[in-house]
Design a protein around this motif. Structure first.
Motif, PDB file in Angstrom:
ATOM      1  N   GLY A   1      12.156 -15.311  -4.684  1.00  0.00           N
ATOM      2  CA  GLY A   1      12.406 -15.144  -3.264  1.00  0.00           C
ATOM      3  C   GLY A   1      11.497 -16.010  -2.408  1.00  0.00           C
ATOM      4  N   THR A   2      11.978 -16.379  -1.231  1.00  0.00           N
ATOM      5  CA  THR A   2      11.162 -17.186  -0.320  1.00  0.00           C
ATOM      6  C   THR A   2      10.021 -16.382   0.289  1.00  0.00           C
ATOM      7  N   ARG A   3      10.082 -15.045   0.232  1.00  0.00           N
ATOM      8  CA  ARG A   3       9.003 -14.208   0.741  1.00  0.00           C
ATOM      9  C   ARG A   3       8.102 -13.694  -0.385  1.00  0.00           C
ATOM     10  N   ASP A   4       8.185 -14.303  -1.538  1.00  0.00           N
ATOM     11  CA  ASP A   4       7.392 -13.903  -2.696  1.00  0.00           C
ATOM     12  C   ASP A   4       6.124 -14.745  -2.743  1.00  0.00           C
ATOM     13  N   ALA A   5       4.982 -14.105  -2.895  1.00  0.00           N
ATOM     14  CA  ALA A   5       3.716 -14.834  -2.973  1.00  0.00           C
ATOM     15  C   ALA A   5       3.641 -15.749  -4.186  1.00  0.00           C
ATOM     16  N   LEU A   6       4.439 -15.503  -5.198  1.00  0.00           N
ATOM     17  CA  LEU A   6       4.445 -16.334  -6.395  1.00  0.00           C
ATOM     18  C   LEU A   6       5.432 -17.499  -6.314  1.00  0.00           C
ATOM     19  N   ARG A   7       6.094 -17.648  -5.185  1.00  0.00           N
ATOM     20  CA  ARG A   7       7.071 -18.743  -5.029  1.00  0.00           C
ATOM     21  C   ARG A   7       6.448 -20.117  -5.325  1.00  0.00           C
TER      22      ARG A   7
END
Length: 271
Positions: A211-217
Motif C-alpha cells: 500500500g502507498t500508506r504502508d511504512a514498508l513501501r
C-alpha cells in the motif's frame, strides 16, 4: 520484546482474528505435521493441483498462528485454484530466525514432495514476507524449483533504513525494530536472514503488493528495483491509499486491495 509483551500482542492478534469474517469454503482443510512444524493444508478441489503455495503469516515475527490468516488462506486457495500450505513457524522471543526459516522450509519441502508436478509458489505477508524471501533464496541454492514469489506488504530490510516514518498506515516501526532484535539478534544483517542482504540472482519471478500508506513501501520499491536490475522477472503493485495489513483488513479498500493482488498473482502464474 519480552515474554509479557509477546503474550499481550498475541492475545490482541487472536481477538482480531476471531472477529474477522470467515473466508470462502474450500474442498478440504487438513492440519499436518512437517517435522514438528504445524501446517494447515487447504485444497480448492480434489485431484492434483497445478499450483501449490506455501504461506507465512505476518505479525512482527512475534504473533500469528494457523488461525490468524485462515480467511485469507482460503481466498488465496480459491484464487490459485490449487493447494495452500499455511505454516505455523516458530515465533520470537522464544525462537530465533533460523528456527522460523527452517520451519517454513520444512513445509515447502513437504508441499513439494506431496505435489511434485505442481508449480511451487512461496508467499508471505509482512514479517512472513521476509521469511518467504530468504527461503526462496535457500531453495534456489539447493536446486529446488520455485515458480514464483508472492509477497504482500513485506518486510524486506531488517535494518528499517529506508522505512517511511511519515505515513500513518503502519506497521509500528519501533515495535518492529524491537521484534527484529528479538527474532534475529546479531544475524539481523546476515545474508539468508535479511532479504536486503541476500543475493538475488536466480530468484523466481517475484510479485510484490504494498500500500502507498504502508511504512514498508520504500523497502518494496527498492527490492523491486534490485530484482529488475538483476534480471529477475517481477511486478510491483502500489495499492493507492492502502495501509499495512490489508490481507486481513475488514474495510472495502482492504478487500479491493486483496482482490487486486490476487488477480495479479493469477496473471503471473498464467504466463
Amino acid at each position: 520484546m519480552d515474554q509479557g509483551t509477546a503474550e499481550r500482542l498475541r492475545r490482541e492478534s487472536r481477538a482480531r482474528a476471531a472477529a474477522r469474517a470467515p473466508g470462502p469454503e474450500v474442498a478440504a482443510v487438513d492440519d499436518l505435521d512437517a517435522g514438528g512444524v504445524r501446517v494447515r493444508r487447504y485444497a480448492a478441489q480434489p485431484g492434483e493441483p497445478a499450483v501449490v503455495a506455501v504461506y507465512a503469516h505476518g505479525g512482527y515475527f512475534v504473533v500469528g498462528d494457523l488461525d490468524s490468516q485462515d480467511a485469507y488462506c482460503r481466498r488465496l486457495t480459491s484464487a490459485i485454484g490449487g493447494v495452500v500450505y499455511s505454516v505455523d513457524y516458530a515465533l520470537a522471543p522464544e525462537a530465533r530466525a533460523e528456527e522460523s526459516i527452517a520451519g517454513f522450509l520444512a513445509a515447502a519441502r513437504l508441499a513439494h514432495s506431496e505435489h511434485l508436478d505442481g508449480a511451487l509458489v512461496l508467499s508471505g505477508d509482512s514479517a512472513g514476507g521476509a521469511i518467504a524471501f530468504v527461503a526462496a533464496a535457500r531453495l534456489r541454492d539447493e536446486g529446488m524449483p520455485v515458480a514464483a514469489l508472492f509477497l504482500t506488504n513485506p518486510s524486506l530490510d531488517l535494518s528499517l533504513a529506508v522505512a517511511d516514518r511519515t505515513v500513518d498506515g503502519g506497521p509500528d516501526l519501533d515495535l518492529l525494530a524491537d521484534a527484529v532484535a528479538a527474532w534475529a539478534g546479531s544475524d539481523a544483517a546476515a545474508p539468508g536472514v535479511d532479504p536486503a542482504r541476500t543475493p538475488i540472482d536466480g530468484l523466481p519471478p517475484t510479485l510484490i503488493a504494498v500500500g502507498t500508506r504502508d511504512a514498508l513501501r520504500p523497502e518494496a520499491v527498492h527490492m523491486h528495483e534490485r530484482l529488475s536490475a538483476a534480471g529477475v522477472p517481477g511486478r510491483l503493485i502500489l495499492l493507492e491509499g492502502v495501509g499495512h495489513g490489508f490481507v486481513g483488513g475488514g474495510t472495502v479498500g482492504d478487500a479491493e486491495a486483496r482482490d487486486q493482488a490476487l488477480a495479479a498473482l493469477g496473471e503471473l502464474l498464467a504466463r
